[in-house]
Design an enzyme around this catalytic site. Structure first.
Site: not given
Length: 160
Positions: A101, A104, A127
C-alpha cells in the site's frame, strides 16, 4: 511475545543480529520509542536500525546491549565499525500488504507530489538521506488514521 519467528517475513532476509535485537525488544516489552529515549534517537530511526537499515555508534550498541540483555560482543562484532546497513525495499512490488500500500501510494500520488515539489521548490528532489520520518496515530470517528510524514531536505539539481 518474546520469541521472533525467524522463518517468517521479513526475518529470513535479516542479519541474525537484527533478530536478536527484535527478540530483546519483545522480551523487555519495549516500544521503538522507549528504546529511542535510551539511545537518544527517534522511534523511526530505531526501527530502521533493528531492521538493518541504519548504523549505530559503538556507544549506542553498548547501551542496547545493556538495555536488551544482548552480549556486547555480539552487537559489536555483527553491527560494529566494519558493518554497514543494507538499505532498500526488497522485492518489487512488495508482497507484504502494508508495504504494498505504501508502494501503491507512490505509484498513485508520486507524479502529483513531484509536480508540487517542483512548483514549490524548483527542479530537484527530496533527500531520503537527510530525511526524518514519523508515524502518528490520529483518532477519527470513522476509524483511526495513519499520519505518515517524510521531512526531507530539498536538493536542487545542479546546472553546469
Amino acid at each position: 511475545m518474546s520469541k521472533i519467528n525467524a522463518t517468517s517475513e521479513p526475518f529470513p532476509d535479516l542479519p541474525s543480529v537484527c533478530v536478536q535485537l527484535l527478540e530483546g525488544k519483545a522480551k523487555k516489552g519495549m516500544t521503538f520509542a522507549q528504546i529511542g529515549e535510551v539511545i537518544n534517537h527517534d522511534e523511526a530511526w530505531v526501527a530502521a536500525l533493528f531492521y538493518g537499515q541504519a548504523k549505530a555508534t559503538q556507544e549506542e550498541l553498548l547501551k542496547l546491549s545493556e538495555l536488551l540483555d544482548i552480549p556486547e560482543h555480539s552487537l559489536l562484532s555483527e553491527m560494529g565499525e566494519n558493518w554497514f546497513p543494507r538499505r532498500g525495499l526488497g522485492p518489487v512490488p512488495p508482497q507484504d500488504p502494508l508495504l504494498y500500500r505504501l508502494f501503491e501510494g507512490v505509484l498513485v500520488y508520486g507524479t502529483p507530489i513531484k509536480a508540487l515539489i517542483h512548483e514549490k521548490f524548483g527542479d530537484g528532489i527530496m533527500s531520503m538521506i537527510d530525511c526524518k520520518v514519523s508515524v502518528d496515530k490520529k483518532p477519527d470517528p470513522k476509524g483511526d488514521r495513519v499520519v505518515l510524514t517524510f521531512d526531507g531536505k530539498f536538493l536542487p539539481y545542479l546546472r553546469w
